[in-house]
Design a protein around this motif. Structure first.
Motif, PDB file in Angstrom:
ATOM      1  N   GLY A  39       0.817  -1.212   0.000  1.00 26.35           N
ATOM      2  CA  GLY A  39       0.000   0.000   0.000  1.00 26.35           C
ATOM      3  C   GLY A  39       0.842   1.249   0.000  1.00 26.35           C
ATOM      4  O   GLY A  39       0.494   2.253  -0.639  1.00 26.35           O
ATOM      5  N   THR A  43       0.641   4.500  -2.681  1.00 29.39           N
ATOM      6  CA  THR A  43       0.490   5.924  -2.380  1.00 29.39           C
ATOM      7  C   THR A  43       1.726   6.709  -2.806  1.00 29.39           C
ATOM      8  O   THR A  43       1.616   7.859  -3.247  1.00 29.39           O
ATOM      9  CB  THR A  43       0.189   6.141  -0.891  1.00 29.39           C
ATOM     10  OG1 THR A  43       1.159   5.442  -0.091  1.00 29.39           O
ATOM     11  CG2 THR A  43      -1.202   5.642  -0.529  1.00 29.39           C
ATOM     12  N   HIS A 201      -6.692   4.377  10.717  1.00 24.09           N
ATOM     13  CA  HIS A 201      -6.316   4.100   9.326  1.00 24.09           C
ATOM     14  C   HIS A 201      -7.512   4.322   8.408  1.00 24.09           C
ATOM     15  O   HIS A 201      -8.083   3.387   7.827  1.00 24.09           O
ATOM     16  CB  HIS A 201      -5.791   2.673   9.201  1.00 24.09           C
ATOM     17  CG  HIS A 201      -4.553   2.419   9.996  1.00 24.09           C
ATOM     18  ND1 HIS A 201      -3.820   1.263   9.894  1.00 24.09           N
ATOM     19  CD2 HIS A 201      -3.905   3.198  10.913  1.00 24.09           C
ATOM     20  CE1 HIS A 201      -2.783   1.325  10.712  1.00 24.09           C
ATOM     21  NE2 HIS A 201      -2.824   2.495  11.349  1.00 24.09           N
ATOM     22  N   THR A 228      -4.255   7.045   5.814  1.00 32.57           N
ATOM     23  CA  THR A 228      -4.467   6.224   4.621  1.00 32.57           C
ATOM     24  C   THR A 228      -3.203   6.075   3.785  1.00 32.57           C
ATOM     25  O   THR A 228      -3.267   5.862   2.576  1.00 32.57           O
ATOM     26  CB  THR A 228      -5.574   6.854   3.759  1.00 32.57           C
ATOM     27  OG1 THR A 228      -5.259   8.243   3.524  1.00 32.57           O
ATOM     28  CG2 THR A 228      -6.931   6.762   4.448  1.00 32.57           C
ATOM     29  N   GLY A 230      -1.077   3.718   3.517  1.00 33.40           N
ATOM     30  CA  GLY A 230      -0.791   2.435   2.896  1.00 33.40           C
ATOM     31  C   GLY A 230      -0.643   1.258   3.827  1.00 33.40           C
ATOM     32  O   GLY A 230      -0.503   0.121   3.367  1.00 33.40           O
ATOM     33  N   TYR A 232      -2.689  -0.383   6.397  1.00 30.11           N
ATOM     34  CA  TYR A 232      -3.849  -1.269   6.292  1.00 30.11           C
ATOM     35  C   TYR A 232      -5.058  -0.489   6.796  1.00 30.11           C
ATOM     36  O   TYR A 232      -4.926   0.412   7.619  1.00 30.11           O
ATOM     37  CB  TYR A 232      -3.670  -2.574   7.086  1.00 30.11           C
ATOM     38  CG  TYR A 232      -3.300  -2.388   8.537  1.00 30.11           C
ATOM     39  CD1 TYR A 232      -4.273  -2.264   9.533  1.00 30.11           C
ATOM     40  CD2 TYR A 232      -1.964  -2.331   8.917  1.00 30.11           C
ATOM     41  CE1 TYR A 232      -3.923  -2.090  10.855  1.00 30.11           C
ATOM     42  CE2 TYR A 232      -1.599  -2.159  10.234  1.00 30.11           C
ATOM     43  CZ  TYR A 232      -2.577  -2.041  11.209  1.00 30.11           C
ATOM     44  OH  TYR A 232      -2.226  -1.858  12.524  1.00 30.11           O
ATOM     45  N   ALA A 233      -6.224  -0.828   6.307  1.00 26.66           N
ATOM     46  CA  ALA A 233      -7.443  -0.093   6.650  1.00 26.66           C
ATOM     47  C   ALA A 233      -8.045  -0.596   7.957  1.00 26.66           C
ATOM     48  O   ALA A 233      -7.934  -1.775   8.295  1.00 26.66           O
ATOM     49  CB  ALA A 233      -8.469  -0.234   5.527  1.00 26.66           C
ATOM     50  N   ASP A 251      -6.751   3.520   0.260  1.00 28.01           N
ATOM     51  CA  ASP A 251      -5.498   4.207   0.537  1.00 28.01           C
ATOM     52  C   ASP A 251      -5.462   5.483  -0.307  1.00 28.01           C
ATOM     53  O   ASP A 251      -6.051   5.545  -1.392  1.00 28.01           O
ATOM     54  CB  ASP A 251      -4.303   3.333   0.171  1.00 28.01           C
ATOM     55  CG  ASP A 251      -4.142   2.146   1.093  1.00 28.01           C
ATOM     56  OD1 ASP A 251      -4.573   2.232   2.254  1.00 28.01           O
ATOM     57  OD2 ASP A 251      -3.581   1.122   0.645  1.00 28.01           O
TER      58      ASP A 251
END
Length: 289
Positions: A39, A43, A201, A228, A230, A232-233, A251
């Motif tokens: 991620g 970004t 996140h 955000t 990269g 993890y959400a 992301d």
């Protein structure tokens, strides 16, 4: 080291010029087997050509640069191949994962003079930018607050932006209110425009408010959470009354155009194809106080 050095190092542009910054935190998760496909790589690939197209643009990194513990090997193996490609364009603030290694020493070593004492200020065009360390406690935090009070008096800019890692308010998984209420109070009293944070996140935009969470359309500080970068959400859990926009599936980075007497924002997703058809990522514009 600190504010005076960084003010001297930063370009002082004419107040009428536009300066663009790209902001996000919670970036490089070293558990990923290959940083080229992480991620953070996505970004970074979003930000890098935007910086190339605008030599005056800068990056604000909002803490938790690496996971899990902010070790020197993590900066070398996970952050450097991604966001490290534009380290010389980045103004950082430390997160809690940096301090999982005593004193956040690898963070300070990696960013060098740009990390200051953990807090510092700079001028970008007509804007006063202030980076604070939301991990400090006790006497160290009291010294930071005293510095912030003096800094706001010394440089009463028309437009002021502050950034640190832990958000005061968030609908994410860390229950509010968070840290830095005293800093938020000083910024509100000084007429600051913006506070940027990470930690949760997700992406979230709040209406202008005071440090007690009361709406203040005339002089309130608008807070963005931009975790955000990269890593993890994480989902929204504690929904807040003054939250105006939320995104927990993408992301991306926050683009801020800092104008002479206003700011414009856009959330830029790293994978635009994942944005639902017919919808547009969060964007808007507001005048400075």
């Amino acid at each position: 080291m600190g504010a005076l050095l960084l003010l001297a190092a930063a370009p002082l542009l004419g107040a009428a010029e536009v300066y663009t910054v790209y902001a996000a935190g919670d970036i490089a998760r070293c558990k990923h087997p290959d940083p080229r496909w992480s991620g953070a790589a996505a970004t970074a690939a979003l930000v890098e050509p935007l910086l190339r197209a605008d030599p005056r643009a800068a990056v604000l990194s909002l803490g938790d640069h690496t996971y899990p513990v902010g070790a020197a090997s993590e900066f070398a193996n996970c952050y450097a191949p991604t966001w490290g490609r534009f380290r010389d364009r980045t103004w950082p603030t430390p997160g809690n994962h940096e301090y999982a290694t005593p004193g956040a020493k690898p963070y300070f070593a990696y960013f060098g003079e740009r990390a200051g004492r953990g807090y510092y200020s700079l001028r970008l065009g007509g804007w006063h930018l202030i980076s604070l360390d939301s991990n400090l406690k006790g006497a160290a935090h009291a010294a930071q607050i005293a510095w912030l009070r003096d800094e706001l008096k010394k440089d009463p800019a028309k437009c002021t932006l502050a950034f640190w890692h832990h958000p005061l308010y968030s609908s994410g998984g860390h229950p509010p209110p968070g840290r830095m209420r005293d800093a938020f109070q000083l910024l509100h009293a000084a007429g600051a425009e913006l506070v940027l944070s990470g930690h949760d996140h997700d992406y979230e935009r709040f209406a202008p408010q005071d440090a007690d969470g009361r709406l203040d359309a005339a002089r309130g500080v608008r807070q963005f959470v931009v975790g955000t970068g990269g890593a993890y959400a994480t989902p929204f859990v504690f929904f807040q009354p003054n939250s105006e926009a939320r995104e927990a599936n993408l992301d991306g980075v926050l683009e801020l155009r800092l104008l002479a007497d206003a700011y414009a924002w856009r959330f830029l997703p790293a994978e635009p194809g994942r944005v639902p058809a017919g919808s547009a990522p969060d964007h808007g514009r507001r005048a400075c106080h």
